[in-house]
Structure formats: structure tokens, C-alpha cells
Write a protein that holds these residues in place. Structure first.
Motif, PDB file in Angstrom:
ATOM      1  N   MET A 222     -11.230 -44.657  43.739  1.00  0.00           N
ATOM      2  CA  MET A 222     -10.521 -44.930  44.995  1.00  0.00           C
ATOM      3  C   MET A 222      -9.024 -44.757  44.762  1.00  0.00           C
ATOM      4  O   MET A 222      -8.306 -45.716  44.482  1.00  0.00           O
ATOM      5  N   HIS A 223      -8.579 -43.524  44.911  1.00  0.00           N
ATOM      6  CA  HIS A 223      -7.202 -43.205  44.529  1.00  0.00           C
ATOM      7  C   HIS A 223      -6.187 -43.715  45.551  1.00  0.00           C
ATOM      8  O   HIS A 223      -5.056 -44.038  45.197  1.00  0.00           O
ATOM      9  N   ASP A 224      -6.570 -43.763  46.803  1.00  0.00           N
ATOM     10  CA  ASP A 224      -5.624 -44.121  47.865  1.00  0.00           C
ATOM     11  C   ASP A 224      -6.387 -44.907  48.926  1.00  0.00           C
ATOM     12  O   ASP A 224      -7.624 -44.937  48.932  1.00  0.00           O
TER      13      ASP A 224
ATOM     14  N   TYR B 206      -8.043 -37.323  48.005  1.00  0.00           N
ATOM     15  CA  TYR B 206      -7.234 -38.165  47.123  1.00  0.00           C
ATOM     16  C   TYR B 206      -6.089 -38.860  47.844  1.00  0.00           C
ATOM     17  O   TYR B 206      -5.614 -39.891  47.380  1.00  0.00           O
ATOM     18  N   HIS B 207      -5.612 -38.284  48.959  1.00  0.00           N
ATOM     19  CA  HIS B 207      -4.426 -38.854  49.602  1.00  0.00           C
ATOM     20  C   HIS B 207      -4.563 -38.862  51.126  1.00  0.00           C
ATOM     21  O   HIS B 207      -5.060 -37.901  51.700  1.00  0.00           O
ATOM     22  N   PHE B 208      -4.084 -39.934  51.728  1.00  0.00           N
ATOM     23  CA  PHE B 208      -4.131 -40.080  53.178  1.00  0.00           C
ATOM     24  C   PHE B 208      -2.715 -40.015  53.753  1.00  0.00           C
ATOM     25  O   PHE B 208      -1.802 -40.646  53.214  1.00  0.00           O
TER      26      PHE B 208
ATOM     27  N   ALA C 140      -2.096 -46.625  42.277  1.00  0.00           N
ATOM     28  CA  ALA C 140      -0.831 -45.884  42.292  1.00  0.00           C
ATOM     29  C   ALA C 140      -0.398 -45.560  43.716  1.00  0.00           C
ATOM     30  O   ALA C 140       0.693 -45.028  43.919  1.00  0.00           O
ATOM     31  N   HIS C 141      -1.243 -45.847  44.706  1.00  0.00           N
ATOM     32  CA  HIS C 141      -0.888 -45.584  46.102  1.00  0.00           C
ATOM     33  C   HIS C 141      -0.842 -46.877  46.890  1.00  0.00           C
ATOM     34  O   HIS C 141      -1.865 -47.401  47.324  1.00  0.00           O
ATOM     35  N   THR C 142       0.374 -47.373  47.006  1.00  0.00           N
ATOM     36  CA  THR C 142       0.620 -48.584  47.760  1.00  0.00           C
ATOM     37  C   THR C 142       1.076 -48.193  49.162  1.00  0.00           C
ATOM     38  O   THR C 142       1.415 -47.040  49.409  1.00  0.00           O
TER      39      THR C 142
ATOM     40  N   VAL D 277       3.414 -36.046  39.199  1.00  0.00           N
ATOM     41  CA  VAL D 277       2.351 -36.407  40.139  1.00  0.00           C
ATOM     42  C   VAL D 277       2.990 -36.832  41.467  1.00  0.00           C
ATOM     43  O   VAL D 277       2.969 -36.084  42.433  1.00  0.00           O
ATOM     44  N   HIS D 278       3.597 -38.015  41.487  1.00  0.00           N
ATOM     45  CA  HIS D 278       4.193 -38.497  42.731  1.00  0.00           C
ATOM     46  C   HIS D 278       5.620 -38.978  42.505  1.00  0.00           C
ATOM     47  O   HIS D 278       5.967 -39.414  41.403  1.00  0.00           O
ATOM     48  N   GLY D 279       6.412 -38.894  43.579  1.00  0.00           N
ATOM     49  CA  GLY D 279       7.792 -39.358  43.524  1.00  0.00           C
ATOM     50  C   GLY D 279       8.162 -40.094  44.788  1.00  0.00           C
ATOM     51  O   GLY D 279       7.490 -39.967  45.819  1.00  0.00           O
TER      52      GLY D 279
END
Ligand SMILES: [Fe+2]
Length: 483
Positions: A218-220, A282-284, A167-169, A469-471
Motif C-alpha cells: 500500500m504505497h499511497d 502507486y500514486h493518487f 512515504a506518502h502522507t 523518487v519523490h521531492g
């Protein structure tokens, strides 16, 4: 007859399922909406149609809902639709939940064994003329960017071999390429990771597989102009445990963290692995390469933030024991060894975003969110429990912080950055605010450079939008080319 939802954090209060598909035209706007804000903001939210089949579940399992705030010449319209995944269609047909534990198909109703169970509830991205709804356990589902009707599964015209897509491109703003990966690429709990690139037209141009030291959530990941960085933290999966009907993920602090770094100009066979103590993130925010050094900036914690994942690993942690900072990890590729240097950039937080023009390179300013107990008591909003109540603007070189606290009755959802065409203007942040007193949502627009001054425009929404979650923001000009 449908039974009530469980009386737990994941399904109560502001986290109560909404299940509302709607169109609301011409939302009331207070303040001054800048004329240059024209485009569409898409957000994904988990929103379960039915109470959990096993009586209990996590927020993260909810059916994917995609919402759109369309800004057009000073008007703002809202649209919200469920994504018609196989999971959604099967459950709607049966009029009940058919899926058991989070990401454990062995606990599903026999009628749906072997069928798609992805909820596609995490991130909407717009790339190659397609709006894709993503969740890391499955492939993308394409959604029409104007009507939000589900078009169908998207596997890059049959070319993508990986069974999953993150989900994190990461978009390369210079080439228009989309960098992404899929973990558990060959199936549940596998150590296979697929590293992928799609060109500006959305055609898959690279897919290279490698193995990680253990199967990790590995979320991101992160990409600089020269390198690709794959952090592996010890939230782990085990196929035997899953087959026995156990949890997909547990937190295993006895295992080390790993970070794999490969040159973009090379291949996955050039991956170099670094190793350190158990950490969680979870996020970079961003990564950049400076000579032989690769910098990775993010909110780093000492434990997994999700209670259901900690408890599945038998770990009980009091909130005051959860520690973290916003950090920069620096990996020196000219030196031997497995370690990295850590520099603290700011206080603990998550949901980092930067301007698209700064992706993958040295940058000055980032924005992320934090929970500040001095702002107010914790309010349940979203998948990890207490929602964030403060948005921070961080100058990464100096550590200078500006803060935008919510009021005591409000939490903030993830902000998106909207660029400005005005020279020297830092752009805007757009985010939903959860009004826990009114049980309604608002959208705030703040000037990014002056976020501490509060919103310049507030878009009033006449219903509660379940915490997403994300936008992502898509300028009107990009959409006009395809719609
Ligand atoms: Fe995420």
C-alpha cells in the motif's frame, strides 16, 4: 576492495550509483528565475553505498540520499548527503553490503540481524518543524533542513505504535494536520494497518489500527475533506515465503483489488470495503467528496510496473501488454454493493501532483508524467526502467491536455509544484532533467499553466544526480521559523 556493481538496469547507465555527497554553491542559471521563488526543494534518492551482497538487487533498496536545491534571492545552491540510518552505518563500518533481498531480513548477514534495515530513501516531508525522510518499510528519520545532517529516528516522541510509516502522507492545508498510515504495522507481511494523524505542531493525535483483506504493497492512500480512502491492490507479501528467503512482494493478478473508505469524522470501525478486479497503482492525484460520492483520481494500470515484482510472481508481460489510463473512480456511498464507476480522464501516466491549495477537494488542474514513444526511445532512468519523457497538465473536467516533451536524450524526474503569490498565477513546476547525452542533470522551472512553452529557467548541475523518487517544496518562510 569493492567489487563492481552488477551490469543490470538497476545499476547501469544513468542508474549507476553516484555515492557523491556534495555542496555546490551558485549553480549557473540560464533564463529568468522568478524572484518570488524562494525556498528549498528536497528530494530523496536511493543510492547504494556498496554492490548487493547477493550479487543482485533492486533500485529500491539503495541507501537513502537526500538532496536540497536552495533558492535564495536568485541564487541556487545544491547540497547532497547520505542519511545516516542504522543500515548505512552498519554497512559503512563493514565496508560492504550486509543486506540481502529487498525487504527480507531473513537474507541479511547475521551480524545485522534484528537491527534497523530501513533505507529511508523515498520521500522527504516537512511537517511540524521537522524534515522527515520516509520509506514505507520503517519509521521516519529526521534530517536537519539546512545542513542535511541526520538527527535520528522519529517515532512521535515514542507515541507511534506502528512499526512503519508510509512515504506518502497527506497534508490538510486548512488545518495543517498530516494524515498518514503504516502498513505491515505489526511486522513483516502482517495485515495490520495503522491510520494516523499528526496535528500542525507534529504531535500524534490519532492512531487507529485495522486489517486489510491481504497484505498488500500500500504505497499511497488518499484523503478528501470528508473521507479517507485505502486502496489495496494485489502486490502481496507472505511471511512463510519471506522466512524461506523468497521475495517480499509478488504480483498476484488472480486476487481482487479492494478499496476501504472511512469517514474522517468516524473511526476505522466505520470502514466500508469495495471490491473489483486486479489493478495496480502507486500514486493518487487527489480525492474529493461530493455529497454521497467519493472521487479518486489516479494513473491505473493492469499489472504491477516493477519487473522484479512481476517476475517474482512468475508473470512475464511484454511492454505492449501493459495497459492503463488516468482515471477517476467514483464510489457511491448511498448505494449498496461493492463496485465503483470508472471514468477515463487522460492517457496512462504516474507521478501526479496538484497545487497544495487544492488538496482534498474539488480541483481543476493536475500535472503528471508519461512515457510517449513518439518523443523518443525508452531511456533507462529510475526504478521501473524507462524514465518518463513527457509532463502533462490535465484539466480534469474537460480532459484538455497540455504537453511538455523532453528532447530525445532526456528524461524527467518528478515535478514539484511551487505556488505563486501573483493573483491568478497557477504557480510553477520544478523538476530535474536527466541529460543522458552529457551524463549531467539540470533543474527546469516551468510556468505550470504554460508548461508546453518549456522552461523559463534552467539550473545547470555539474554532475549526475541519480534518479530520485519523490521531492517536496518548502517555502523559505516556513523554514525560517525553525532554522
Ligand atoms: Fe511513491
Amino acid at each position: 576492495m569493492t567489487t563492481p556493481f552488477p551490469e543490470t538496469m538497476d545499476f547501469n547507465g544513468y542508474n549507476a550509483p553516484s555515492r557523491v555527497e556534495c555542496d555546490v554553491f551558485d549553480l549557473v542559471v540560464e533564463g529568468n528565475l522568478p524572484a518570488e521563488i524562494n525556498g528549498s526543494w528536497y528530494q530523496c534518492a536511493p543510492d547504494p553505498q556498496y554492490p548487493p551482497m547477493l550479487g543482485q538487487d533492486t533500485y529500491l533498496s539503495g541507501d537513502g540520499m537526500v538532496r536540497l536545491l536552495r533558492f535564495q534571492d536568485g541564487h541556487v545552491d545544491l547540497k547532497q548527503r547520505y542519511i545516516r540510518t542504522q543500515r548505512f552505518k552498519n554497512e559503512r563500518h563493514a565496508r560492504r553490503s550486509l543486506h540481502g533481498l529487498y525487504r527480507n531480513p531473513y537474507t541479511d548477514d547475521p551480524s545485522v540481524r534484528g537491527q534497523g534495515r530501513g533505507a529511508n530513501n523515498t520521500t522527504p516531508i516537512f511537517h511540524g518543524g521537522r524534515l522527515l525522510a520516509l520509506k514505507e518499510d520503517s519509521r521516519a528519520v529526521e534530517v536537519h533542513p539546512e545542513t542535511l545532517e541526520t538527527i535520528g529516528d522519529w517515532d512521535y516522541r515514542g507515541r507511534l505504535r506502528s512499526e512503519t510509516m508510509t512515504a506518502h502522507t497527506r497534508l490538510d492545508p486548512e488545518t495543517g494536520e498530516l494524515y498518514f498510515f503504516g502498513y505491515e504495522a505489526s511486522g513483516l507481511a502482517s495485515r495490520d494497518v495503522a491510520f494516523c494523524v499528526a496535528d500542525a505542531n507534529g504531535e500524534l493525535t490519532r492512531e487507529e489500527w485495522f486489517q486489510v483483506p491481504y497484505c498488500s504493497m500500500m504505497h499511497d492512500f488518499a484523503v478528501s475533506r470528508e473521507h479517507v480512502i485505502f486502496p489495496v491492490f494485489p502486490t502481496t507479501a507472505d511471511l512463510d515465503r519471506i522466512k524461506k528467503g523468497g521475495p517480499h512482494w509478488i504480483w498476484e493478478p488472480g486476487k481482487d483489488s479492494f478499496v476501504g473508505i472511512m469517514p474522517r469524522a468516524g473511526t476505522v470501525s466505520d470502514m466500508r470495503w469495495f471490491r473489483g478486479p486486479a489493478r495496480s497503482a502507486y500514486h493518487f492525484m487527489n480525492a474529493h467528496t461530493e455529497g454521497n460520492r467519493v472521487h479518486l483520481d489516479f494513473g491505473c494500470g493492469n499489472v504491477n510496473p516493477f519487473p522484479f515484482i512481476r517476475e517474482a510472481g512468475g508473470i512475464q508481460v511484454r511492454p505492449e501488454e501493459m495497459k492503463g489510463n488516468f482515471v477517476r473512480w467514483t464510489f457511491d456511498l448511498s448505494k449498496r454493493g461493492e463496485t465503483w464507476d470508472e471514468q477515463i480522464l487522460g492517457p496512462s501516466g504516474d507521478l501526479p501532483r496538484i497545487a497544495e491549495k487544492d488538496f482534498m477537494k474539488a480541483y481543476q488542474v493536475g500535472y503528471y508524467q508519461a512515457f510517449d514513444p513518439e518523443v523518443g526511445p525508452p531511456l533507462i532512468a529510475g526504478p521501473v526502467g524507462a524514465g518518463f519523457n513527457t509532463i502533462l497538465r490535465l484539466k480534469v473536467a474537460s480532459g484538455e491536455l497540455k504537453r511538455l516533451p523532453m528532447d530525445q536524450r532526456s528524461t524527467a524526474q518528478e515535478h514539484a509544484h511551487i505556488p505563486s503569490r501573483v493573483p491568478g498565477h497557477e504557480g510553477y513546476l520544478l523538476f530535474l532533467v536527466d541529460r543522458h547525452d552529457e551524463f549531467l542533470s539540470e533543474a527546469f522551472i516551468v510556468e505550470a499553466e504554460h508548461l508546453d512553452r518549456g522552461p523559463i529557467a534552467r539550473v545547470k548541475i555539474p554532475l549526475r544526480l541519480r534518479v530520485g523518487v519523490h521531492g517536496n517544496w518548502v517555502p523559505a518562510a516556513a523554514l525560517r521559523q525553525v532554522v
